[in-house]
Design a protein around this motif. Structure first.
Motif, PDB file in Angstrom:
ATOM      1  N   ALA A  56       0.828  -1.210   0.000  1.00 23.91           N
ATOM      2  CA  ALA A  56       0.000   0.000   0.000  1.00 23.91           C
ATOM      3  C   ALA A  56       0.861   1.259   0.000  1.00 23.91           C
ATOM      4  N   ARG A  57       2.041   1.177   0.642  1.00 24.77           N
ATOM      5  CA  ARG A  57       2.901   2.361   0.749  1.00 24.77           C
ATOM      6  C   ARG A  57       3.943   2.451  -0.354  1.00 24.77           C
ATOM      7  N   GLY A  58       3.969   1.502  -1.260  1.00 17.67           N
ATOM      8  CA  GLY A  58       4.938   1.588  -2.340  1.00 17.67           C
ATOM      9  C   GLY A  58       5.385   0.230  -2.821  1.00 17.67           C
ATOM     10  N   MET A  59       6.529   0.201  -3.485  1.00 22.88           N
ATOM     11  CA  MET A  59       7.046  -1.024  -4.099  1.00 22.88           C
ATOM     12  C   MET A  59       8.471  -1.272  -3.626  1.00 22.88           C
ATOM     13  N   ARG A  60       8.771  -2.541  -3.404  1.00 28.34           N
ATOM     14  CA  ARG A  60      10.097  -2.931  -2.939  1.00 28.34           C
ATOM     15  C   ARG A  60      10.602  -4.071  -3.805  1.00 28.34           C
ATOM     16  N   LEU A  61      11.889  -4.008  -4.171  1.00 25.65           N
ATOM     17  CA  LEU A  61      12.473  -5.015  -5.043  1.00 25.65           C
ATOM     18  C   LEU A  61      12.458  -6.400  -4.397  1.00 25.65           C
ATOM     19  N   THR A  62      12.159  -7.407  -5.192  1.00 28.52           N
ATOM     20  CA  THR A  62      12.351  -8.795  -4.776  1.00 28.52           C
ATOM     21  C   THR A  62      13.820  -9.165  -5.017  1.00 28.52           C
ATOM     22  N   ALA A  63      14.196 -10.394  -4.653  1.00 26.93           N
ATOM     23  CA  ALA A  63      15.560 -10.847  -4.930  1.00 26.93           C
ATOM     24  C   ALA A  63      15.841 -10.821  -6.434  1.00 26.93           C
ATOM     25  N   ALA A  64      14.842 -11.217  -7.224  1.00 27.59           N
ATOM     26  CA  ALA A  64      15.000 -11.171  -8.683  1.00 27.59           C
ATOM     27  C   ALA A  64      15.129  -9.729  -9.164  1.00 27.59           C
ATOM     28  N   GLY A  65      14.377  -8.838  -8.525  1.00 30.65           N
ATOM     29  CA  GLY A  65      14.459  -7.429  -8.882  1.00 30.65           C
ATOM     30  C   GLY A  65      15.821  -6.840  -8.571  1.00 30.65           C
ATOM     31  N   GLU A  66      16.413  -7.246  -7.444  1.00 28.94           N
ATOM     32  CA  GLU A  66      17.755  -6.781  -7.090  1.00 28.94           C
ATOM     33  C   GLU A  66      18.762  -7.215  -8.152  1.00 28.94           C
ATOM     34  N   THR A  67      18.606  -8.442  -8.629  1.00 28.72           N
ATOM     35  CA  THR A  67      19.498  -8.938  -9.671  1.00 28.72           C
ATOM     36  C   THR A  67      19.339  -8.130 -10.956  1.00 28.72           C
ATOM     37  N   ALA A  68      18.079  -7.840 -11.304  1.00 22.76           N
ATOM     38  CA  ALA A  68      17.823  -7.041 -12.507  1.00 22.76           C
ATOM     39  C   ALA A  68      18.379  -5.627 -12.353  1.00 22.76           C
ATOM     40  N   LEU A  69      18.284  -5.074 -11.148  1.00 27.05           N
ATOM     41  CA  LEU A  69      18.805  -3.720 -10.905  1.00 27.05           C
ATOM     42  C   LEU A  69      20.326  -3.702 -11.050  1.00 27.05           C
ATOM     43  N   GLN A  70      20.994  -4.734 -10.544  1.00 29.68           N
ATOM     44  CA  GLN A  70      22.442  -4.803 -10.703  1.00 29.68           C
ATOM     45  C   GLN A  70      22.826  -4.859 -12.174  1.00 29.68           C
TER      46      GLN A  70
END
Length: 318
Positions: A56-70
């Motif tokens: 409700a307060r926003g979005m947070r990266l999953t482990a897969a998202g962290e990998t994609a961000l790197q």
């Protein structure tokens, strides 16, 4: 003109990760929220896994998202390197250099570096992040930085050392402390004085704990802090002493606010300070200039400090 080869979905992923929500990313980029949302959903469909946890307060990266961000950060860094190399081929001194450095250099080495490059290379931009040595090594391996200047970086076949030097420990004290003005002191004697210590999350304390943990056992330090600035202020009061390197306290040693008393124990192993790049990647000319500047500036400052201390200890004959 920037190349802009980073795919749009990864640009949007970076923005959402940075701002914490689709709406905030929309305001930051000036792009419709619905367009960003569609691209993020399409990227998750392609990856066949969620990249964000939606709350409700926003979005947070999953482990897969962290990998994609790197991956996005590596891609962006490579984009900058390509643009820099193309400019170099055209004879332009231009580019952005990403440097990881230690907090202890924030009020000494780094301001001088920025000022020097602003004067000599106005078209070279510096992006400097303060990191621990472990973080700097990881980001160097990931390709998100061009070079690092850090304490005690372990040897790695994927890293090339541009410059390295030992960095001995000593007792750092303020005026009025019993050790002030001493030419040297043994570690066992130093341990008899109340200690102000860096917290265990900082590289110097981690190094001391690994090799000389008995200093902090069974007697707890009178002060433990993760703030180097606070530590220096406390030492200047003249009641506590700290085990540190000259580089940690360089500005205060140069002005005479603090004094560095070398440890005389022959078997003590010093820290190291190194300027390191990734050996697997082509090093842009702009990054090489930064590395060469650091490899020159740090030893010059330390040598000048030694000379000043020597002059004070041996006044000229009249």
């Amino acid at each position: 003109m920037a190349l802009h080869i980073l795919p749009r979905p990864l640009q949007y992923l970076e923005a959402v990760a940075r701002t914490g929500s689709i709406q905030a990313a929309s305001r930051s980029l000036g792009i419709a929220a619905s367009a960003i949302d569609r691209q993020i959903i399409a990227l998750e469909d392609s990856c066949q896994t969620p990249l964000f946890e939606r709350h409700a307060r926003g979005m947070r990266l999953t482990a897969a998202g962290e990998t994609a961000l790197q991956m996005a950060r590596r891609w962006r860094a490579d984009e900058d390197r390509l643009e820099t190399e193309l400019r170099n081929m055209r004879g332009e001194q231009h580019g952005t250099v990403r440097l990881a450095a230690m907090d202890s250099m924030a009020n000494t080495i780094l301001p001088a570096l920025v000022d020097d490059f602003a004067l000599r290379y106005p078209r070279i931009n510096l992006s400097i992040d303060i990191m621990t040595p472990r973080e700097a090594g990881r980001e160097l391996d990931n390709g998100s930085i061009d070079l690092a200047i850090a304490f005690n970086l372990p040897n790695d076949r994927n890293r090339h050392v541009l410059w390295s030097s030992p960095l001995p420990f000593g007792c750092v004290v303020g005026r009025g402390h019993p050790l002030w003005g001493r030419e040297g002191v043994a570690l066992t004697e130093a341990a008899q004085h109340p200690i102000a210590a860096q917290s265990r999350v900082l590289p110097s304390r981690e190094y001391l704990d690994q090799r000389y943990g008995w200093l902090f056992d069974p007697v707890e330090p009178a002060l433990v802090t993760n703030s180097l600035q606070l530590l220096k202020q406390i030492l200047a009061q003249g009641r506590l002493m700290a085990l540190s390197s000259r580089l940690d306290m360089l500005a205060e040693l140069e002005t005479g606010v603090l004094s560095f008393v070398p440890l005389t124990d022959k078997r003590l192993r010093p820290q190291s300070i190194s300027v390191v790049v990734d050996a697997r990647r082509m090093m842009p000319r702009a990054a090489r200039l930064v590395g060469e500047a650091l490899a020159t500036t740090v030893p010059q400052r330390l040598a000048a400090l030694d000379a000043a201390v020597s002059d004070q200890a041996d006044p000229p004959l009249r």
